[in-house]
Enzyme design. Structure first.
Site, PDB file in Angstrom:
ATOM      1  N   ALA A 254       4.161  -5.321  -3.682  1.00  0.00           N
ATOM      2  CA  ALA A 254       4.522  -6.117  -2.501  1.00  0.00           C
ATOM      3  C   ALA A 254       5.935  -5.738  -2.074  1.00  0.00           C
ATOM      4  CB  ALA A 254       4.462  -7.595  -2.848  1.00  0.00           C
ATOM      5  N   CYS A 262       2.412   8.674   8.213  1.00  0.00           N
ATOM      6  CA  CYS A 262       0.939   8.692   8.128  1.00  0.00           C
ATOM      7  C   CYS A 262       0.277   7.321   8.229  1.00  0.00           C
ATOM      8  CB  CYS A 262       0.511   9.384   6.847  1.00  0.00           C
ATOM      9  SG  CYS A 262       0.832  11.142   6.922  1.00  0.00           S
TER      10      CYS A 262
END
Ligand code: UDX
Ligand code: UDX
Length: 450
Positions: A254, A262
């Site tokens: 997280a 990308c």
């Protein structure tokens, strides 16, 4: 084999250097003549672990060479495999800009049409392209003996050389066995799992892979936010979750969301592809939304902790979209820095290798050569990129530098208990009220012996 790689960016150059290292004869082409001039001296305009050494070694062995577009015609004619690895940046509507891919395909087509006694060749599309692009390129080239192949890359920046040499799989999309044989021969030294499928599926494998990784990140960030408001701890949740074999540990860190050239671009392209083909992409849209709100959430958190940002001195540790790269494309740092500057913060920035690139974007901030220098006299240190050197800071030295020792960490690199014991206020991601147990007295850090 004789190979030509058109486009000498992150993907093209890594592929070219690794293929040359296998003993192939590789010529790398780029429209940017300045880039090519430097590459001939093994000077690369971006940082990628191990790449300079590989380029230097293979230049010296004369297996790798570089040329501007002027050399394209000759290189195409003499190569058995021609890779297209030019960029496919996002257009404002999210679609991939295919102009470079198609322009290169036209050039290849012209070179091949003028050839007498054409032997079997493969044109392999390495760039990330929407489904159907390889078919378009095949139609453009229109030669029976030239096989157009979709051969997507799965290279992570910062680990690209390693990833090229140790692939989980190599995907080859083609419309026949002959093309598969040429590509199989090329990758034989890697002894890797090869997946031979049709071109359209191969193109979608790339988008689906990146979208899936992005899904995991947005998912875990959403769970982290639930942790923050309920009193659970994201580290413990991930520990309990990731040992399920069906789930696994990867891409569950997280933080402040994904960036780079990308993941964000490929999600946008998938949403566009869906819309164009009358498929709603509810999951993709949510992934993008969660990713943006994660950046906003972090800025709001900094503002909440500092109460007033205007005039505050804030150190920014890390600007690159992830460690081991100086790439700033769609880095979460860009949004966060911009918002803090807008709010009137005085920023002191340090990134081990991306300072120069950041300075071009934010000349109004100050730049430093170490994390300690950047932290000097600040009201808070904000960690944006989890460079390893940040994990090893000397807490005592660090505390003496700051007005009030406070770290707001967007990447959860510290053990909150250790920082609490060291007397540093610490706020990570995914824990209620941050990790700080008690606010420190203003002068507490002065008592620390150095
Ligand atoms: C690659 C892929 O091509 C992209 O589709 C994928 O999604 C991400 O990785 P990347 O290597 O990161 O892109 O791009 P970049 O580093 O910008 O390199 C592209 C190179 O192609 C540049 O050196 C550029 O000068 C060159 N180029 C571009 C050409 O030689 N001709 C062109 O017409 C356009
Ligand atoms: C990605 C794909 O991994 C690669 O296969 C593809 O070919 C190109 O795109 P890259 O963009 O280099 O590679 O970076 P990656 O390591 O996948 O990280 C992308 C972003 O996700 C980074 O901003 C990173 O900080 C973030 N991330 C990653 C998380 O926030 N949490 C995680 O658990 C993992």
């Amino acid at each position: 084999m004789k190979i030509c790689v058109i486009g000498s960016g992150y993907v093209g150059l890594v592929s070219a250097a690794c293929l040359a290292d296998f003993g192939n004869q590789v010529i790398c082409i780029d429209k940017n003549t300045e880039k090519i001039r430097k590459l001939k001296e093994a000077k690369i305009d971006f940082f990628e672990l191990g790449l300079t050494e590989l380029v230097r070694k293979n230049l010296k062995a004369k297996r790798l060479s570089f040329s501007s577009l002027a050399g394209l015609d000759r290189a195409v004619k003499s190569s058995e495999i021609i890779f297209i690895a030019v960029g496919t940046p996002p257009l404002p509507n999210g679609d991939a800009d295919l102009s470079a891919v198609l322009s290169v395909a036209r050039k290849i087509s012209e070179a091949l049409k003028a050839m007498k006694g054409l032997k079997a060749k493969a044109v392999a599309i390495r760039s990330t392209v929407p489904v159907g692009t390889s078919d378009k390129v095949a139609a453009l080239i229109g030669q029976r003996k030239v096989f157009v192949v979709s051969n997507p890359e799965f290279l992570r920046e910062g680990h690209a050389v390693y990833d090229f040499l140790h692939p989980d799989r190599i995907v080859v999309g083609s419309d026949g066995k002959a093309a598969g044989n040429i590509m199989g021969e090329l990758y034989r030294p890697l002894n890797a799992r090869m997946i031979f499928i049709d071109r359209r599926s191969a193109e979608l494998v790339k988008y689906a892979s990146n979208a899936f990784l992005a899904t995991r990140i947005s998912f875990i960030n959403e769970i982290a936010n639930i942790c923050e408001s309920t009193g659970a701890n994201i580290r413990s949740v991930v520990e309990g979750l990731g040992y399920d074999k069906r789930i696994g540990q990867a891409y569950l860190r997280a933080g402040i969301g994904f960036g780079g050239s990308c993941l964000p671009k490929d999600i946008a392209a998938l949403i566009h592809l869906g819309a164009k083909n009358n498929c709603d992409t509810l999951v993709m849209k949510s992934i993008a939304k969660v990713n943006q709100s994660q950046r906003e959430f972090f800025v709001a958190k900094i503002k909440r902790i500092l109460k007033e940002v205007k005039g505050k001195k804030i150190a920014i540790w890390g600007v690159a979209f992830k460690p081991q790269t100086d790439d700033l494309r769609d880095a979460p740092a860009l949004f966060i820095i911009e918002e803090l500057l807008k709010a009137g913060a005085r920023l002191r920035i340090y990134d081990p290798i991306a300072n120069a690139k950041a300075k071009l974007l934010f000349p109004q901030a100050k730049y430093f050569n170490s994390s300690y220098e950047a932290a000097k006299g600040t009201d808070a240190v904000v960690i944006i990129t989890e460079w390893n050197e940040f994990r090893e800071i000397d807490f005592d030295r660090f505390k003496l530098l700051m007005r009030h020792p406070l770290i707001i960490d967007g990447r959860n690199i510290f053990d909150p208990k250790v920082l609490d014991e060291a007397g540093i206020r610490y706020y990570g991601i995914g824990v209620k009220n941050g990790y700080s147990l008690k606010p420190l007295a203003k002068s507490s850090h002065r008592r620390v012996r150095v």
